[in-house]
Design a protein around this motif. Structure first.
Motif, PDB file in Angstrom:
ATOM      1  N   ARG A   9       0.662  -1.039   0.122  1.00  0.00           N
ATOM      2  CA  ARG A   9       0.117  -0.079  -0.001  1.00  0.00           C
ATOM      3  C   ARG A   9       0.926   1.387   0.158  1.00  0.00           C
ATOM      4  O   ARG A   9       1.594   1.438   0.944  1.00  0.00           O
ATOM      5  CB  ARG A   9      -0.873  -0.032   1.224  1.00  0.00           C
ATOM      6  N   GLU A  10       0.775   1.952  -0.912  1.00  0.00           N
ATOM      7  CA  GLU A  10       1.366   3.317  -1.238  1.00  0.00           C
ATOM      8  C   GLU A  10       0.790   4.373  -0.456  1.00  0.00           C
ATOM      9  O   GLU A  10      -0.476   4.493  -0.554  1.00  0.00           O
ATOM     10  CB  GLU A  10       1.664   3.520  -2.641  1.00  0.00           C
ATOM     11  N   SER A  11       1.559   5.422  -0.046  1.00  0.00           N
ATOM     12  CA  SER A  11       0.993   6.471   0.562  1.00  0.00           C
ATOM     13  C   SER A  11       1.951   7.737   0.263  1.00  0.00           C
ATOM     14  O   SER A  11       3.097   7.590   0.114  1.00  0.00           O
ATOM     15  CB  SER A  11       0.428   6.332   1.750  1.00  0.00           C
ATOM     16  N   GLY A  12       1.481   9.027   0.481  1.00  0.00           N
ATOM     17  CA  GLY A  12       2.203  10.050   0.376  1.00  0.00           C
ATOM     18  C   GLY A  12       2.341  10.895  -1.048  1.00  0.00           C
ATOM     19  O   GLY A  12       3.174  11.989  -0.873  1.00  0.00           O
ATOM     20  N   GLY A  13       1.622  10.395  -1.952  1.00  0.00           N
ATOM     21  CA  GLY A  13       1.823  11.241  -3.237  1.00  0.00           C
ATOM     22  C   GLY A  13       1.046  12.629  -3.035  1.00  0.00           C
ATOM     23  O   GLY A  13       0.435  12.844  -1.811  1.00  0.00           O
ATOM     24  N   GLY A  14       0.991  13.482  -3.860  1.00  0.00           N
ATOM     25  CA  GLY A  14       0.272  14.745  -3.867  1.00  0.00           C
ATOM     26  C   GLY A  14       1.037  15.584  -4.976  1.00  0.00           C
ATOM     27  O   GLY A  14       1.578  15.279  -5.672  1.00  0.00           O
ATOM     28  N   LEU A  15       0.739  16.982  -4.707  1.00  0.00           N
ATOM     29  CA  LEU A  15       0.855  17.989  -5.755  1.00  0.00           C
ATOM     30  C   LEU A  15       2.013  18.818  -4.918  1.00  0.00           C
ATOM     31  O   LEU A  15       1.835  19.184  -3.858  1.00  0.00           O
ATOM     32  CB  LEU A  15      -0.417  19.032  -6.018  1.00  0.00           C
ATOM     33  N   VAL A  16       3.152  18.900  -5.829  1.00  0.00           N
ATOM     34  CA  VAL A  16       4.062  19.854  -5.347  1.00  0.00           C
ATOM     35  C   VAL A  16       4.557  20.632  -6.434  1.00  0.00           C
ATOM     36  O   VAL A  16       4.468  20.138  -7.659  1.00  0.00           O
ATOM     37  CB  VAL A  16       5.339  18.994  -4.728  1.00  0.00           C
ATOM     38  N   GLN A  17       5.345  21.701  -6.074  1.00  0.00           N
ATOM     39  CA  GLN A  17       5.856  22.614  -7.221  1.00  0.00           C
ATOM     40  C   GLN A  17       7.389  22.244  -7.607  1.00  0.00           C
ATOM     41  O   GLN A  17       7.990  21.457  -6.730  1.00  0.00           O
ATOM     42  CB  GLN A  17       5.988  24.093  -6.533  1.00  0.00           C
ATOM     43  N   ALA A  18       7.629  22.466  -8.797  1.00  0.00           N
ATOM     44  CA  ALA A  18       8.992  22.065  -9.316  1.00  0.00           C
ATOM     45  C   ALA A  18       9.873  22.618  -8.192  1.00  0.00           C
ATOM     46  O   ALA A  18      10.054  23.773  -7.888  1.00  0.00           O
ATOM     47  CB  ALA A  18       9.320  22.832 -10.636  1.00  0.00           C
ATOM     48  N   GLY A  19      11.129  21.989  -8.208  1.00  0.00           N
ATOM     49  CA  GLY A  19      12.075  21.978  -7.152  1.00  0.00           C
ATOM     50  C   GLY A  19      11.717  21.632  -5.812  1.00  0.00           C
ATOM     51  O   GLY A  19      12.606  21.553  -5.046  1.00  0.00           O
ATOM     52  N   GLY A  20      10.595  21.242  -5.451  1.00  0.00           N
ATOM     53  CA  GLY A  20      10.300  20.855  -4.149  1.00  0.00           C
ATOM     54  C   GLY A  20      10.430  19.500  -4.011  1.00  0.00           C
ATOM     55  O   GLY A  20      11.149  18.795  -4.767  1.00  0.00           O
ATOM     56  N   SER A  21      10.060  18.837  -2.782  1.00  0.00           N
ATOM     57  CA  SER A  21      10.422  17.570  -2.397  1.00  0.00           C
ATOM     58  C   SER A  21       8.919  16.969  -1.697  1.00  0.00           C
ATOM     59  O   SER A  21       8.004  17.530  -1.426  1.00  0.00           O
ATOM     60  CB  SER A  21      11.545  17.581  -1.334  1.00  0.00           C
ATOM     61  N   LEU A  22       9.091  15.633  -1.917  1.00  0.00           N
ATOM     62  CA  LEU A  22       8.141  14.747  -1.742  1.00  0.00           C
ATOM     63  C   LEU A  22       8.683  13.537  -1.149  1.00  0.00           C
ATOM     64  O   LEU A  22       9.573  12.661  -1.788  1.00  0.00           O
ATOM     65  CB  LEU A  22       7.197  14.502  -2.593  1.00  0.00           C
TER      66      LEU A  22
ATOM     67  N   ASP B  30       8.572  14.566 -13.629  1.00  0.00           N
ATOM     68  CA  ASP B  30       8.407  13.558 -12.660  1.00  0.00           C
ATOM     69  C   ASP B  30       7.005  13.151 -12.241  1.00  0.00           C
ATOM     70  O   ASP B  30       6.923  12.161 -11.798  1.00  0.00           O
ATOM     71  CB  ASP B  30       9.103  13.863 -11.248  1.00  0.00           C
ATOM     72  N   THR B  31       6.242  14.012 -13.002  1.00  0.00           N
ATOM     73  CA  THR B  31       4.729  13.597 -12.638  1.00  0.00           C
ATOM     74  C   THR B  31       4.197  12.317 -13.158  1.00  0.00           C
ATOM     75  O   THR B  31       4.645  12.066 -14.364  1.00  0.00           O
ATOM     76  CB  THR B  31       4.113  14.719 -13.332  1.00  0.00           C
ATOM     77  N   ALA B  32       3.602  11.718 -12.316  1.00  0.00           N
ATOM     78  CA  ALA B  32       3.276   9.820 -12.769  1.00  0.00           C
ATOM     79  C   ALA B  32       2.580   9.510 -11.502  1.00  0.00           C
ATOM     80  O   ALA B  32       2.500  10.056 -10.382  1.00  0.00           O
ATOM     81  CB  ALA B  32       4.545   9.258 -13.112  1.00  0.00           C
ATOM     82  N   VAL B  33       1.949   8.351 -11.844  1.00  0.00           N
ATOM     83  CA  VAL B  33       1.547   7.442 -10.926  1.00  0.00           C
ATOM     84  C   VAL B  33       2.738   6.863 -10.257  1.00  0.00           C
ATOM     85  O   VAL B  33       3.441   5.933 -11.136  1.00  0.00           O
ATOM     86  CB  VAL B  33       0.236   6.588 -11.288  1.00  0.00           C
ATOM     87  N   TYR B  34       3.066   6.526  -9.036  1.00  0.00           N
ATOM     88  CA  TYR B  34       4.089   5.795  -8.458  1.00  0.00           C
ATOM     89  C   TYR B  34       3.738   4.598  -7.776  1.00  0.00           C
ATOM     90  O   TYR B  34       2.573   4.669  -7.060  1.00  0.00           O
ATOM     91  CB  TYR B  34       4.882   6.779  -7.501  1.00  0.00           C
ATOM     92  N   TYR B  35       4.231   3.499  -8.376  1.00  0.00           N
ATOM     93  CA  TYR B  35       3.669   2.044  -7.859  1.00  0.00           C
ATOM     94  C   TYR B  35       4.721   1.396  -7.127  1.00  0.00           C
ATOM     95  O   TYR B  35       6.178   1.575  -7.469  1.00  0.00           O
ATOM     96  CB  TYR B  35       3.444   1.247  -9.004  1.00  0.00           C
ATOM     97  N   CYS B  36       4.448   0.641  -6.015  1.00  0.00           N
ATOM     98  CA  CYS B  36       5.372   0.135  -5.211  1.00  0.00           C
ATOM     99  C   CYS B  36       5.417  -1.408  -5.812  1.00  0.00           C
ATOM    100  O   CYS B  36       4.328  -1.872  -6.183  1.00  0.00           O
ATOM    101  CB  CYS B  36       5.136  -0.127  -3.621  1.00  0.00           C
ATOM    102  N   ARG B  37       6.368  -2.138  -5.987  1.00  0.00           N
ATOM    103  CA  ARG B  37       6.768  -3.395  -6.510  1.00  0.00           C
ATOM    104  C   ARG B  37       7.446  -4.419  -5.483  1.00  0.00           C
ATOM    105  O   ARG B  37       8.500  -3.912  -5.217  1.00  0.00           O
ATOM    106  CB  ARG B  37       7.079  -3.739  -7.847  1.00  0.00           C
ATOM    107  N   GLY B  38       6.993  -5.469  -5.105  1.00  0.00           N
ATOM    108  CA  GLY B  38       7.879  -6.612  -4.312  1.00  0.00           C
ATOM    109  C   GLY B  38       7.779  -7.695  -5.258  1.00  0.00           C
ATOM    110  O   GLY B  38       7.072  -8.069  -6.058  1.00  0.00           O
ATOM    111  N   ILE B  39       9.072  -8.256  -5.312  1.00  0.00           N
ATOM    112  CA  ILE B  39       9.618  -9.545  -5.917  1.00  0.00           C
ATOM    113  C   ILE B  39      10.320 -10.577  -4.850  1.00  0.00           C
ATOM    114  O   ILE B  39      11.127 -10.052  -4.362  1.00  0.00           O
ATOM    115  CB  ILE B  39      10.575  -9.245  -7.247  1.00  0.00           C
ATOM    116  N   GLY B  40       9.996 -11.732  -5.212  1.00  0.00           N
ATOM    117  CA  GLY B  40      10.478 -12.802  -4.356  1.00  0.00           C
ATOM    118  C   GLY B  40      10.120 -14.089  -4.813  1.00  0.00           C
ATOM    119  O   GLY B  40       8.656 -14.033  -5.073  1.00  0.00           O
TER     120      GLY B  40
END
Length: 115
Positions: A5-18, A89-99
């Protein structure tokens, strides 16, 4: 089975951090590699960064020096710290686990960088 489960995304200005987080639950002992991927509209999903159970990391050239992947084994959580963000960098960010020959995906979290 592993749930991510991902969390923490949002809207940020260029040069910012997330920072985005990926919390894992279930049979997490089977996971060897955790990764962050992203998919922008009209583009293929691409690897952003990965980290092994031993702590080795790998980054896409486009994010080297700006993004940092880390993991907190006590919390079963992987993080992606994103600095100096760019509109591309705008995109949907997905987490993946492999094993154990299996791959698990989270549902994704939207990151939008405004210019």
């Amino acid at each position: 089975q592993v749930q991510l489960r991902e969390s923490g995304g949002g809207l940020v200005q260029a040069g910012g951090s997330l920072r985005v987080s990926c919390a894992a639950s279930g049979s997490i002992a089977s996971i060897n590699v955790m990764g962050w991927y992203r998919q922008a509209p009209g583009k293929q999903r691409e690897l952003v960064a990965s980290i092994t159970s031993g702590g080795s990391t790998n980054y896409a050239d486009s994010v080297k020096g700006r993004f940092t992947i880390s993991r907190d084994n006590a919390k079963n959580t992987v993080y992606l710290q994103m600095n100096s963000l760019k509109p591309e960098d705008t995109a949907v960010y997905y987490c993946r686990g492999i094993g154990l020959g299996r791959s698990y995906w989270g549902q994704g979290t939207q990151v939008t960088v405004s210019s």
